[in-house]
Write a protein that holds these residues in place. Sequence first.
Motif, PDB file in Angstrom:
ATOM      1  N   GLN A 176       0.858  -1.161  -0.074  1.00 24.47           N
ATOM      2  CA  GLN A 176       0.065  -0.097   0.015  1.00 24.47           C
ATOM      3  C   GLN A 176       0.929   1.260  -0.040  1.00 24.47           C
ATOM      4  OE1 GLN A 176      -3.251   0.008  -0.605  1.00 24.47           O
ATOM      5  NE2 GLN A 176      -3.007  -2.006  -1.070  1.00 24.47           N
ATOM      6  N   ASN A 228      -7.466 -10.198   2.007  1.00 23.81           N
ATOM      7  CA  ASN A 228      -7.486  -9.168   2.989  1.00 23.81           C
ATOM      8  C   ASN A 228      -6.385  -8.738   3.759  1.00 23.81           C
ATOM      9  OD1 ASN A 228      -9.605  -7.587   4.983  1.00 23.81           O
ATOM     10  ND2 ASN A 228      -8.766  -8.797   6.471  1.00 23.81           N
ATOM     11  N   GLN A 230      -4.031  -6.983   1.603  1.00 20.41           N
ATOM     12  CA  GLN A 230      -5.083  -5.357   0.899  1.00 20.41           C
ATOM     13  C   GLN A 230      -5.118  -5.426  -0.591  1.00 20.41           C
ATOM     14  OE1 GLN A 230      -4.231  -1.774   3.146  1.00 20.41           O
ATOM     15  NE2 GLN A 230      -2.626  -3.131   4.604  1.00 20.41           N
TER      16      GLN A 230
END
Length: 122
Positions: free
Chosen positions: A57, A95, A98
Amino acid sequence: MANHFVLNTGATIPSVGLGTLLGDPAGAVYAAVKAGYRHIDCARAYGSEKEVGLALQKLFQEGVVTREDLFITSKLWNDHHDPEDVRESLNKSLNDLQLEYLYLYLIHWPFRVKKGTSSKEY
């Protein structure tokens, strides 16, 4: 050595990848992608997918790469081989990482163990 290999589907896979089993997975992923790595090899059994997800991320937010630039692999652990358990395991990996998708999802090892058995029990 080729930069990538062409799979029978026409998709390409980078010829060199970074494994995320040991050390500082978040720091390693961040540094490796900045250095040019485009294949990241993960597995729920490594216990590092949340850290890897944070690094990914950060790389996306900084504009170093886009999701489409990276070939990300994860693996189904041996206690989730029952067909009804596969989706749960995949969704947990997605999950934690991400991510919305993986390019490759492998069976970690070709044998099944009792549900709840961790890789640390070997």
